[in-house]
Design an enzyme around this catalytic site. Structure first.
Site, short mmCIF file in Angstrom:
data_model
loop_
_atom_site.label_atom_id
_atom_site.label_comp_id
_atom_site.label_asym_id
_atom_site.label_seq_id
_atom_site.Cartn_x
_atom_site.Cartn_y
_atom_site.Cartn_z
N GLU A 20 0.87 -1.18 0.00
CA GLU A 20 0.00 0.00 0.00
C GLU A 20 0.91 1.23 0.00
O GLU A 20 1.65 1.45 0.96
CB GLU A 20 -0.90 0.03 1.23
CG GLU A 20 -1.89 1.20 1.16
CD GLU A 20 -2.38 1.73 2.50
OE1 GLU A 20 -3.40 2.42 2.52
OE2 GLU A 20 -1.73 1.47 3.53
N ASP A 62 -10.68 3.06 2.41
CA ASP A 62 -10.20 4.34 2.92
C ASP A 62 -10.68 5.53 2.09
O ASP A 62 -10.35 6.67 2.41
CB ASP A 62 -8.66 4.36 2.91
CG ASP A 62 -8.07 3.41 3.94
OD1 ASP A 62 -8.71 3.18 4.98
OD2 ASP A 62 -6.97 2.89 3.68
C1 NOJ Z 1 -3.96 2.11 5.87
C2 NOJ Z 1 -5.25 1.36 6.00
O1 NOJ Z 1 -5.76 1.09 4.73
C3 NOJ Z 1 -6.16 2.20 6.86
O2 NOJ Z 1 -7.47 1.70 6.87
C4 NOJ Z 1 -5.59 2.29 8.24
O3 NOJ Z 1 -6.37 3.15 9.02
C5 NOJ Z 1 -4.15 2.81 8.20
N1 NOJ Z 1 -3.37 2.22 7.17
C6 NOJ Z 1 -3.47 2.51 9.50
O4 NOJ Z 1 -3.20 1.16 9.60
#
Ligand code: NOJ
Length: 534
Positions: free
Chosen positions: A265, A328
């Site tokens: 990610e 997200d």
């Molecule tokens: C990225 C994740 O996709 C998100 O949902 C999360 O809040 C943060 N990282 C922290 O782990």
């Protein structure tokens, strides 16, 4: 000799947010049994890889992204035996399972952190990032947390601050400490031995921080109303050169288990994103490509520029990937508009590289409306506009109360969207013209046509200002995709291509031979067209 592509190259990844997918025990929260009970759906739809957001034991301050034990399952979701069943049953029907691996931070309730905070001389003190207060007693530097406020929390008992780039219940691990590295690699081994096919690694580009923890510079472009964290440019807290060594080690470890996939990610501009493939393609197989998520406007020219720039920037031999939505960000339908949902889906599933589809997007689910008092997301508590709850509402399976997600008498953890009576799997499965039928048809074509799952990509010039057109080609098989991003009918002329055969229209109502020197698309229509063999 053409190499045979790996499974993760020809797969379509489907992201499940387990809390919201299928509740099997009537507690209002989705679980692993629920996913097992729905495995047939993926086979029917044509999905071959599932990625599950975290299901480990967690106090749920960030709904599972705050992990208290990396080698078990939270009782809300089931047991380790349920996970073993899921892996086994998925593999029996040729589905791969990917887990979310969250190495940047643990929960403050993880035993490691409890030990670390117990006193300054504890053997695990250095597993996290502890610093003395600044001379004025304030935080050690100016870094900001993703969920608002500064990124340091003061610990009364030991008189130091610890770093948390997210919630204060998510202390950052110190990845410069070799013991932390080994402990986390053991976690990877634990799951790989159980048969997990790979990992999506949470915020992989944040793992290593500047050795001196220098202040981040102010962002001159930031203005009131922008995301609070963007007030600073994350020069020293993100994307440090040393992170690549760590990723190479993770990759070597995964490779030692055979063909497994490492997905990172990473929210970075394209040139920096490309570095995460590794100089020798020895880092992430797929650094997630979020170009479509950050798109300011959904028009043909912007999309073409974005796709071409990404394709051009890819290092030789690197495999592309495309993400349209995730847990997200607002759902694609809510970002791009309902009218463009089908065109966006055709785009995702016909571009070169591995697509990732967020649960519910195959139906065209839109962001839910969450009353203020029901906001769960920590990012939304202080700033409701930033809440991620709207894109996490329960999956809409059918027209029964609670949309088949939870039994009717139960209150799901987030409200089911009020369009569920028509916008659901059961209704759309029966409808020859539905978005779900379109998704399924696209997945079927993608799987059966080598031009789509492994062919080259070339965009076409001067088609029309509102259409984006490209050709996918493999071993003589040529497929043309034309997408009209405007509400108006568009006639295009591709005279050098002569004629073609429509295999699929986003409206699912036409097929057959066409003349490409005069071809008309309706408003917001996309067509997938077979061209005569090259
Ligand atoms: C990225 C994740 O996709 C998100 O949902 C999360 O809040 C943060 N990282 C922290 O782990």
């Amino acid at each position: 000799m053409q190499q045979i592509p790996s499974w993760w190259q020809t797969s379509t990844i489907y992201q499940i947010y387990p809390r919201s997918f299928q509740d099997s025990n009537g507690d209002g929260i989705g679980d692993l049994r629920g996913i097992i009970n729905r495995l047939d759906y993926f086979r029917w739809l044509g999905i071959d890889t599932l990625w599950l957001s975290p299901v480990y034991p967690s106090p749920m301050a960030d709904f599972g992204y705050d992990i208290a034990n990396y080698s078990d399952i939270d009782p809300t979701f089931g047991t380790l035996a349920d996970m073993d069943d899921l892996i086994r049953e998925a593999h029996q029907c040729d589905l791969k399972i990917l887990l979310d691996f969250v190495p940047n931070h643990t929960s403050d309730e993880h035993d490691w952190f409890k030990e670390s905070r117990s006193n300054r001389t504890n053997a695990k003190r250095d597993w996290y990032i502890w610093r003395d207060p600044a001379p004025n007693g304030g935080p050690p530097n100016n870094w900001l947390a993703h969920f608002g406020g500064n990124a340091w929390a003061f610990d009364e008992q030991t008189g130091q601050y610890y770093l948390h780039l997210f919630h204060e219940k998510q202390p950052d691990l110190n990845w410069r400490n070799p013991e932390v590295q080994q402990a986390m690699y053991d976690v990877l081994r634990f799951w790989l031995k159980r048969g997990i096919d790979g990992f999506r690694v949470d915020v992989i580009w944040l793992l290593i921080k500047d050795g001196q923890l220098r202040d981040n510079p102010l962002n001159p472009d930031w203005k009131e109303g922008d995301f609070p964290m963007d007030r600073l440019v994350s020069v020293y807290s993100h994307d440090q050169p040393e992170v690549h060594e760590i990723i190479r080690e993770m990759r070597t470890l995964l490779d030692s288990f055979g063909e497994r996939v490492l997905i990172g990610e990473i929210y970075l501009p394209v040139p920096r994103l490309m570095q995460y493939y590794g100089e020798n393609l020895d880092e992430a197989h797929l650094p997630f490509n979020f170009q479509f998520i950050g798109l300011a406007e959904w028009n043909a020219q912007m999309i073409r520029t974005c796709v071409d720039a990404y394709e051009t920037a890819l290092p030789a031999g690197a495999w592309p990937n495309w993400v349209l939505g995730n847990h997200d960000n607002a759902r694609v339908v809510s970002r791009a508009g309902k009218e463009l949902a089908r065109v966006a889906q055709m785009l995702l599933l016909t571009l070169r590289g591995t697509p990732t589809c967020y649960y519910g997007d195959e139906l065209g689910m839109q962001d839910g409306i969450i009353p203020l008092e029901m906001i769960h997301d920590p990012r939304g508590r202080d700033n409701p506009a930033d809440s991620r709850d709207p894109e996490r509402t329960p999956m809409q399976w059918d027209a029964t109360p609670n949309a088949g997600f939870s039994p009717a008498h139960v209150q799901p953890w987030l409200p089911v969207s009020n369009d569920y009576k028509t916008m659901n799997v059961a209704v759309q499965r029966e409808d020859k013209h539905s978005m779900l039928t379109l998704t399924r048809s696209l997945l079927t074509l993608r799987k059966s046509m080598a031009s789509l799952h492994q062919g080259s990509y070339r965009s076409l010039d001067a088609v029309s200002s509102t259409c984006f057109a490209y050709i996918r080609e493999h071993a003589g098989e040529r497929t043309l995709i034309v997408l009209n991003f405007s509400a108006n009918e568009q006639t295009i002329s591709l005279s050098d291509l002569a004629h073609g055969q429509i295999l699929l229209s986003t409206q699912l109502d036409r097929e057959g031979k066409i003349n490409l020197s005069h071809f008309t698309l309706r408003g917001f229509e996309g067509c997938l067209i077979a061209l005569p063999n090259a």
